[in-house]
Design an enzyme around this catalytic site. Structure first.
Site, mmCIF file in Angstrom:
data_model
loop_
_atom_site.group_PDB
_atom_site.id
_atom_site.type_symbol
_atom_site.label_atom_id
_atom_site.label_comp_id
_atom_site.label_asym_id
_atom_site.label_seq_id
_atom_site.Cartn_x
_atom_site.Cartn_y
_atom_site.Cartn_z
ATOM 1 N N LYS A 34 0.836 -1.201 0.000
ATOM 2 C CA LYS A 34 0.000 0.000 0.000
ATOM 3 C C LYS A 34 0.869 1.248 0.000
ATOM 4 C CE LYS A 34 -1.246 2.028 3.651
ATOM 5 N NZ LYS A 34 -1.785 2.448 4.967
ATOM 6 N N SER A 197 4.893 10.589 10.602
ATOM 7 C CA SER A 197 5.940 10.858 9.608
ATOM 8 C C SER A 197 5.339 11.205 8.250
ATOM 9 C CB SER A 197 6.859 9.639 9.462
ATOM 10 O OG SER A 197 6.166 8.551 8.859
ATOM 11 N N GLU A 344 3.552 0.045 12.717
ATOM 12 C CA GLU A 344 2.439 -0.688 12.112
ATOM 13 C C GLU A 344 2.496 -2.183 12.409
ATOM 14 O OE1 GLU A 344 3.892 -1.234 7.546
ATOM 15 O OE2 GLU A 344 3.911 0.781 8.387
ATOM 16 N N ARG A 375 -4.578 2.266 18.880
ATOM 17 C CA ARG A 375 -4.199 0.853 18.819
ATOM 18 C C ARG A 375 -3.703 0.315 20.154
ATOM 19 N NH1 ARG A 375 -1.452 0.723 12.705
ATOM 20 N NH2 ARG A 375 -3.403 0.185 11.644
ATOM 21 N N ARG A 416 -5.354 -3.911 11.071
ATOM 22 C CA ARG A 416 -4.286 -4.635 11.766
ATOM 23 C C ARG A 416 -4.781 -5.244 13.081
ATOM 24 N NH1 ARG A 416 -0.382 -4.217 8.263
ATOM 25 N NH2 ARG A 416 0.062 -2.209 7.255
#
Length: 461
Positions: A34, A197, A344, A375, A416
């Site tokens: 991606k 970022s 990630e 998360r 995720r």
């Protein structure tokens, strides 16, 4: 704009996670990256001549990017095969032969007025406002409800400092409108990218088209996910841009891009190494073996760190002409690891750590509280609901192994989280993953790939 639940399927649906009967033994070909696909689309849209993108990822995030660029007047033609008949039917000639799906990108000056639906794609909501400054007229950005909570204010302020007019009613969040003037002066700008970022990457990607290029200086706390910035710099250079960056002897936390033309390229997209994580984790937690074909020997993808991390947790990997083969040892070690550059990967590593023999500490990932969901809070809540012992720290998670039991693993529309639940379900009976369809954000067909892996058959996206 209303939230686009249809792209995620039924958010309340429960998927019974398959239980592994033994060690998995499979070859799994994962879809394209991606991160590479969406960066390549932006660079191709800004190029001086047409380009090809081969083996691109087709997922919610990349379709959102392609549709957004189309709304700005960029031509993107998709062909499912390289046969002459497909090329003829589309009216396009010169398509590469024998290379699978390809997208042809026909660049042009961005057009306005336009409305961009970012969904919940960080790359779309951040990479395209700088490009929108090159249009003549208003470009409105909005997306899912969660997108309105994710940070973009530092980026919008940076665009204002570079000469753009941006209206967000002082929120620092979406919805926002960029009033393009057909060009942007560019120049020097300071930005606090400690929350993402992508703020740095966003400014760099469009900088070759700014009148003065750009000099971006990060002035905040520790910068997360720096491999993604290195990916941006590498792809800019390969497209013909002149970039001065810390990785090439430049000043720390400063990136400079010189104005100039970008080249249209014929680019093959690498497999998404981060999306390979649940399959490699399956080999580790079941004591099996999984091969990922086409794993690159050299890459800027953060997911390449999986080789080192998962080996430390108890496996063994071999990279050869067959791809990357990871073999579990039958034992899972706890780990103390700084994941700042590869945040990630945290959900998948947390799932494996919950099954380990000893305690794990995952550090450097406080920025994950601002991702698709918080998360860190979500992982703590969901693993503990299955009987785990996870606590949040200032910048990560502490995970003590406990015997887990079945239950519902909620995903919060986060792809995720969904794959982490699937990993746990391999060895914990009766785990039900909520909204497995949310994996379509970056990995369409994940349930089928997962079932194929468990069947021992080679799986292909």
């Amino acid at each position: 704009m209303t939230e686009h639940h249809d792209a995620h399927g039924d958010a309340s649906a429960l998927w019974p996670a398959p239980l592994a009967s033994g060690g998995v033994d499979a070859t799994v070909t994962v879809p394209g990256s991606k991160s590479v696909t969406n960066r390549a689309l932006v660079l191709a849209a800004l190029a001086s001549d047409p380009g090809w993108l081969r083996r691109p990822l087709r997922s919610r995030d990349t379709v959102l990017m392609a549709d957004a660029l189309r709304s700005l007047g960029i031509g993107i033609e998709e062909m499912a095969s390289s046969s002459s008949s497909a090329s003829a039917a589309s009216g396009v000639t010169g398509m590469p032969e024998g290379r699978g799906e390809a997208w042809r990108i026909i660049p042009g000056s961005p057009q306005a007025p336009a409305t961009v639906n970012v969904g919940n794609a960080g790359t779309v909501m951040r990479f395209l406002p700088p490009l929108a400054t090159l249009a003549e007229g208003p470009v409105h950005f909005d997306g899912d409800l969660r997108a309105r909570e994710r940070p973009v204010g530092a980026l919008l302020d940076a665009l204002r400092a570079l000469g753009a007019r941006v209206d967000d009613d002082g929120r620092g969040r979406l919805p926002a409108t960029v009033h393009g003037a057909g060009s942007l002066d560019g120049g020097r700008v300071e930005v606090d990218a400690s929350s993402s970022s992508q703020f740095i990457s966003a400014l760099l990607l469009s900088a070759p088209r700014f009148n003065q290029g750009v000099e971006v200086r990060h002035v905040g706390r520790s910068l997360p996910s720096t491999p993604h910035i290195r990916m941006t710099v590498d792809m800019l250079r390969r497209a013909g841009a002149q970039v001065d960056a810390p990785d090439s002897g430049g000043e720390p936390n400063v990136w400079r891009v010189t104005p100039g033309a970008l080249l249209g390229r014929d680019l093959v997209v690498e497999p998404d190494l981060s999306n390979a994580q649940p399959f490699l984790a399956a080999a580790l937690v079941t004591g099996g073996r999984v091969t990922i074909p086409d794993w690159p020997a050299h890459t800027t993808q953060p997911g390449d760190a999986l080789r080192e991390i998962l080996t430390a947790m108890g496996g063994d990997c071999t990279l050869d002409e067959q791809g990357l083969t990871f073999t579990g040892s039958g034992r899972i070690n706890g780990i103390d690891v700084d994941l700042k550059d590869v945040g990630e990967l945290t959900p998948g590593i947390a799932a494996v750590a919950a099954l380990a023999d000893g305690e794990s500490v995952l550090r450097g990932v406080s920025h994950l509280r601002l991702h698709e969901t918080d998360r860190l809070a979500a992982l703590t809540r969901e693993i503990n609901a299955l009987g785990g012992d996870v606590t949040e720290t200032d910048d990560g998670l502490r995970i003590r192994p406990r015997e887990l039991h079945g239950g519902v693993f909620h995903t919060y529309d986060d792809h995720r989280l969904a794959t982490a639940g699937a990993v746990l379900g391999l060895v914990v009976k009766d785990v039900e993953v909520e909204n497995i369809a949310t994996t379509g954000k970056t990995m369409p067909g994940f349930p089928e790939l997962w079932q194929g892996m468990l069947a021992g058959a080679g799986s292909r996206a």
